[in-house]
Motif scaffolding. Structure first.
Motif, PDB file in Angstrom:
ATOM      1  N   SER A 115       3.561   5.495  16.679  1.00 17.16           N
ATOM      2  CA  SER A 115       3.432   5.617  15.222  1.00 17.16           C
ATOM      3  C   SER A 115       4.377   4.658  14.501  1.00 17.16           C
ATOM      4  CB  SER A 115       3.720   7.059  14.777  1.00 17.16           C
ATOM      5  OG  SER A 115       2.829   7.952  15.357  1.00 17.16           O
ATOM      6  N   PHE A 116       5.612   4.557  15.005  1.00 14.48           N
ATOM      7  CA  PHE A 116       6.579   3.648  14.389  1.00 14.48           C
ATOM      8  C   PHE A 116       6.094   2.200  14.487  1.00 14.48           C
ATOM      9  CE2 PHE A 116      10.229   0.784  14.725  1.00 14.48           C
ATOM     10  CZ  PHE A 116      10.870   1.059  13.514  1.00 14.48           C
ATOM     11  N   SER A 117       5.536   1.826  15.639  1.00 16.58           N
ATOM     12  CA  SER A 117       5.074   0.445  15.813  1.00 16.58           C
ATOM     13  C   SER A 117       3.911   0.134  14.874  1.00 16.58           C
ATOM     14  CB  SER A 117       4.658   0.201  17.264  1.00 16.58           C
ATOM     15  OG  SER A 117       3.532   0.975  17.615  1.00 16.58           O
ATOM     16  N   VAL A 118       3.022   1.114  14.663  1.00 20.03           N
ATOM     17  CA  VAL A 118       1.875   0.905  13.770  1.00 20.03           C
ATOM     18  C   VAL A 118       2.323   0.824  12.314  1.00 20.03           C
ATOM     19  CG1 VAL A 118      -0.238   1.971  12.862  1.00 20.03           C
ATOM     20  CG2 VAL A 118       0.189   1.943  15.328  1.00 20.03           C
ATOM     21  N   LEU A 139      -6.209  -3.099   9.212  1.00 21.11           N
ATOM     22  CA  LEU A 139      -5.866  -3.259   7.793  1.00 21.11           C
ATOM     23  C   LEU A 139      -4.611  -4.100   7.575  1.00 21.11           C
ATOM     24  CD1 LEU A 139      -6.408   0.283   6.213  1.00 21.11           C
ATOM     25  CD2 LEU A 139      -7.886  -1.718   6.014  1.00 21.11           C
ATOM     26  N   SER A 140      -3.801  -4.270   8.609  1.00 24.46           N
ATOM     27  CA  SER A 140      -2.506  -4.922   8.433  1.00 24.46           C
ATOM     28  C   SER A 140      -2.652  -6.397   8.058  1.00 24.46           C
ATOM     29  CB  SER A 140      -1.687  -4.801   9.723  1.00 24.46           C
ATOM     30  OG  SER A 140      -0.481  -5.525   9.604  1.00 24.46           O
ATOM     31  N   CYS A 141      -1.714  -6.840   7.216  1.00 25.98           N
ATOM     32  CA  CYS A 141      -1.703  -8.262   6.848  1.00 25.98           C
ATOM     33  C   CYS A 141      -0.515  -8.973   7.502  1.00 25.98           C
ATOM     34  CB  CYS A 141      -1.645  -8.417   5.331  1.00 25.98           C
ATOM     35  SG  CYS A 141      -0.239  -7.601   4.565  1.00 25.98           S
ATOM     36  N   SER A 142       0.128  -8.290   8.462  1.00 29.52           N
ATOM     37  CA  SER A 142       1.234  -8.914   9.195  1.00 29.52           C
ATOM     38  C   SER A 142       0.829  -9.093  10.660  1.00 29.52           C
ATOM     39  CB  SER A 142       2.501  -8.055   9.094  1.00 29.52           C
ATOM     40  OG  SER A 142       2.262  -6.752   9.601  1.00 29.52           O
ATOM     41  N   ASP A 143       1.725  -9.659  11.447  1.00 29.11           N
ATOM     42  CA  ASP A 143       1.447  -9.901  12.859  1.00 29.11           C
ATOM     43  C   ASP A 143       1.258  -8.568  13.589  1.00 29.11           C
ATOM     44  OD1 ASP A 143       1.156 -11.106  15.319  1.00 29.11           O
ATOM     45  OD2 ASP A 143       3.315 -11.205  15.696  1.00 29.11           O
ATOM     46  N   THR A 144       0.144  -8.442  14.316  1.00 30.07           N
ATOM     47  CA  THR A 144      -0.181  -7.173  14.991  1.00 30.07           C
ATOM     48  C   THR A 144       0.085  -7.217  16.496  1.00 30.07           C
ATOM     49  OG1 THR A 144      -2.496  -7.865  15.316  1.00 30.07           O
ATOM     50  CG2 THR A 144      -1.975  -6.661  13.278  1.00 30.07           C
ATOM     51  N   PHE A 145       0.696  -8.294  16.981  1.00 25.83           N
ATOM     52  CA  PHE A 145       0.881  -8.426  18.439  1.00 25.83           C
ATOM     53  C   PHE A 145       1.728  -7.286  19.014  1.00 25.83           C
ATOM     54  CE2 PHE A 145       3.454  -9.872  22.054  1.00 25.83           C
ATOM     55  CZ  PHE A 145       2.434 -10.184  22.952  1.00 25.83           C
ATOM     56  N   TYR A 172       1.194  -3.431   5.088  1.00 22.42           N
ATOM     57  CA  TYR A 172      -0.176  -3.200   4.614  1.00 22.42           C
ATOM     58  C   TYR A 172      -0.270  -3.692   3.185  1.00 22.42           C
ATOM     59  CZ  TYR A 172      -0.620  -0.289   8.739  1.00 22.42           C
ATOM     60  OH  TYR A 172      -0.642   0.143  10.041  1.00 22.42           O
ATOM     61  N   CYS A 173      -1.207  -4.589   2.939  1.00 23.79           N
ATOM     62  CA  CYS A 173      -1.329  -5.201   1.626  1.00 23.79           C
ATOM     63  C   CYS A 173      -2.734  -4.989   1.060  1.00 23.79           C
ATOM     64  CB  CYS A 173      -1.074  -6.696   1.686  1.00 23.79           C
ATOM     65  SG  CYS A 173      -0.066  -7.254   3.067  1.00 23.79           S
ATOM     66  N   SER A 174      -2.809  -4.700  -0.216  1.00 23.45           N
ATOM     67  CA  SER A 174      -4.064  -4.650  -0.974  1.00 23.45           C
ATOM     68  C   SER A 174      -5.108  -3.719  -0.366  1.00 23.45           C
ATOM     69  CB  SER A 174      -4.638  -6.057  -1.147  1.00 23.45           C
ATOM     70  OG  SER A 174      -3.692  -6.868  -1.801  1.00 23.45           O
ATOM     71  N   SER A 175      -5.769  -4.142   0.732  1.00 24.67           N
ATOM     72  CA  SER A 175      -6.825  -3.339   1.342  1.00 24.67           C
ATOM     73  C   SER A 175      -6.233  -2.062   1.951  1.00 24.67           C
ATOM     74  CB  SER A 175      -7.544  -4.140   2.425  1.00 24.67           C
ATOM     75  OG  SER A 175      -8.550  -3.363   3.018  1.00 24.67           O
ATOM     76  N   ASN A 176      -6.772  -0.931   1.526  1.00 27.45           N
ATOM     77  CA  ASN A 176      -6.245   0.351   2.007  1.00 27.45           C
ATOM     78  C   ASN A 176      -7.357   1.317   2.426  1.00 27.45           C
ATOM     79  OD1 ASN A 176      -7.257   0.859  -0.544  1.00 27.45           O
ATOM     80  ND2 ASN A 176      -5.658   2.335  -1.070  1.00 27.45           N
ATOM     81  N   ILE A 177      -8.546   0.801   2.673  1.00 29.43           N
ATOM     82  CA  ILE A 177      -9.692   1.636   3.039  1.00 29.43           C
ATOM     83  C   ILE A 177      -9.776   1.751   4.563  1.00 29.43           C
ATOM     84  CG2 ILE A 177     -12.186   1.928   2.915  1.00 29.43           C
ATOM     85  CD1 ILE A 177     -12.142   0.349   0.302  1.00 29.43           C
ATOM     86  N   VAL A 223       0.836  -1.204   0.000  1.00 28.58           N
ATOM     87  CA  VAL A 223       0.000   0.000   0.000  1.00 28.58           C
ATOM     88  C   VAL A 223       0.872   1.255   0.000  1.00 28.58           C
ATOM     89  CG1 VAL A 223      -1.599   1.365   1.415  1.00 28.58           C
ATOM     90  CG2 VAL A 223      -1.984  -1.085   1.110  1.00 28.58           C
ATOM     91  N   THR A 224       0.559   2.208  -0.896  1.00 25.37           N
ATOM     92  CA  THR A 224       1.273   3.483  -0.947  1.00 25.37           C
ATOM     93  C   THR A 224       0.361   4.653  -0.587  1.00 25.37           C
ATOM     94  OG1 THR A 224       0.781   3.705  -3.305  1.00 25.37           O
ATOM     95  CG2 THR A 224       2.880   2.659  -2.705  1.00 25.37           C
ATOM     96  N   GLU A 225      -0.935   4.404  -0.504  1.00 23.27           N
ATOM     97  CA  GLU A 225      -1.887   5.425  -0.094  1.00 23.27           C
ATOM     98  C   GLU A 225      -3.091   4.768   0.570  1.00 23.27           C
ATOM     99  OE1 GLU A 225      -3.076   7.516  -3.628  1.00 23.27           O
ATOM    100  OE2 GLU A 225      -4.519   5.969  -4.199  1.00 23.27           O
ATOM    101  N   PHE A 226      -3.822   5.563   1.345  1.00 27.14           N
ATOM    102  CA  PHE A 226      -5.009   5.071   2.037  1.00 27.14           C
ATOM    103  C   PHE A 226      -6.217   5.890   1.599  1.00 27.14           C
ATOM    104  CE2 PHE A 226      -1.523   4.021   4.948  1.00 27.14           C
ATOM    105  CZ  PHE A 226      -1.769   2.670   5.181  1.00 27.14           C
ATOM    106  N   ILE A 227      -7.394   5.280   1.713  1.00 24.77           N
ATOM    107  CA  ILE A 227      -8.659   5.951   1.414  1.00 24.77           C
ATOM    108  C   ILE A 227      -9.444   6.086   2.718  1.00 24.77           C
ATOM    109  CG2 ILE A 227     -10.837   5.827   0.155  1.00 24.77           C
ATOM    110  CD1 ILE A 227      -9.363   4.079  -1.929  1.00 24.77           C
ATOM    111  N   LEU A 228      -9.824   7.310   3.051  1.00 23.91           N
ATOM    112  CA  LEU A 228     -10.599   7.578   4.260  1.00 23.91           C
ATOM    113  C   LEU A 228     -12.086   7.607   3.920  1.00 23.91           C
ATOM    114  CD1 LEU A 228      -8.351  10.493   5.576  1.00 23.91           C
ATOM    115  CD2 LEU A 228      -8.480   8.201   6.575  1.00 23.91           C
TER     116      LEU A 228
END
Length: 315
Positions: A160-163, A187-193, A168-173, A9-14
């Motif tokens: 902010s750094f941890s988030v 939205l993350s597709c990685s481990d969020t622990f 972030y993959c594909s889904s950016n809404i 993901v390079t941009e997000f949609i609000l």
């Protein structure tokens, strides 16, 4: 998820406050008025507490910085939000989103601790009036405010750094009107622990410490007021902290409503409304609370307007 099967993901949609097209223009004007009142009210508090000689006390020094924090918090959110009401494409770049989250966290954390500092100030003023000038000296005021901003900045950087260290993959809404932690983690597709742990520990520590400070301060304030024999003395003592008690109740009440509601009753709509309240409505209300319930601020405003009118006539 396989490493080769996603687009970074390079941009997000609000999605905004509401996705209904017929509400975009009415909401634009509603929030434009709210933001306009916020800017006017907080700039007025900052100006009055800076130029009026009778407001050069620790209480108004802290009030000035609360106004700075409120103005900053709204300005991080409102301009982008207002633009999105008028355009069809509600996108924000990856780095702008990270910047908005970081700045929002700086101001919201600073507000949490500024309210705690102001409660401590009222505690010393009412419970130890003879030691007030020594305990809450100009040096201590600068130190408390500096530490508040420094802690807010450092915590915001870590959170902010941890988030944004997640993938972030594909889904950016983002189902929100600004870049916030919870929808970003979703939205993350990685481990969020790790980010969830950092955010939980940070938020819990901030809220618990600040609430304990506020509650302990006002518990002692109430006890001191009840020990005052004359009703006039009790009224005068209570009037010095009534505005702050109102602001604290509104702010913490909103946060507690948002974070302590049962998971079964949790809804995105309720989260958005609570977010609107503490990012936009409370910064608008605080100048009103502190001016309408404070004789010193009202008197300072009258003096400022009178002096401004006299200066204008002499030009």
């Amino acid at each position: 998820m396989a490493n080769g099967n996603f687009t970074r993901v390079t941009e997000f949609i609000l999605t905004g406050v509401s996705e209904r097209p017929d509400l975009q223009i009415p909401l634009f004007f509603v929030f434009l008025v709210i933001y306009g009142l916020t800017v006017t009210g907080n700039l007025s508090i900052i100006t009055l507490t800076s130029v009026d000689s009778r407001l050069q006390t620790p209480m108004y020094f802290f009030l000035r910085h609360l106004a700075i924090v409120n103005l900053g918090n709204s300005t991080v959110i409102a301009p982008k939000m207002l633009v999105n009401f008028l355009v069809k494409k509600h996108t924000t770049s990856y780095y702008k989103c990270a910047t908005q989250l970081g700045m929002f966290l700086v101001f919201i954390i600073a507000e949490i601790f500024m309210l705690a500092v102001m409660a401590y100030d009222r505690y010393v003023a009412i419970c130890n009036p003879l030691l007030y000038r020594a305990v809450v000296s100009q040096r201590i005021c600068f130190l408390l405010v500096s530490l508040t901003y420094l802690y807010g900045f450092s915590t915001a950087v870590v959170a902010s750094f941890s988030v944004f260290s997640m993938t972030y993959c594909s889904s950016n809404i983002i189902n929100h009107f600004y870049c916030d932690i919870v929808p970003l983690i979703a939205l993350s597709c990685s481990d969020t622990f790790f980010p969830e742990t950092v955010v939980f520990v940070s938020a819990s520590t901030n809220l618990v410490f600040s609430i304990i400070t506020v509650v302990a301060s006002y518990f002692n304030i109430v006890l001191s007021i009840l020990r005052i024999r004359s009703s006039e003395g009790r009224k005068r003592a209570f009037s010095t902290c009534a505005s702050h008690m109102t602001a604290v109740s509104v702010f913490y009440g909103t946060l507690l409503f948002m974070y302590l509601q049962p998971q079964t009753n949790h809804s995105v709509g309720a989260d958005k409304m609570a977010s609107v309240f503490y990012t936009l409505v409370i910064p608008m209300l605080n100048p009103m609370i502190y001016s309408l319930r404070n004789k010193d601020v009202k008197a300072a405003l009258k003096r400022f307007l009178t002096n401004s009118c006299c200066s204008f006539k002499l030009m």
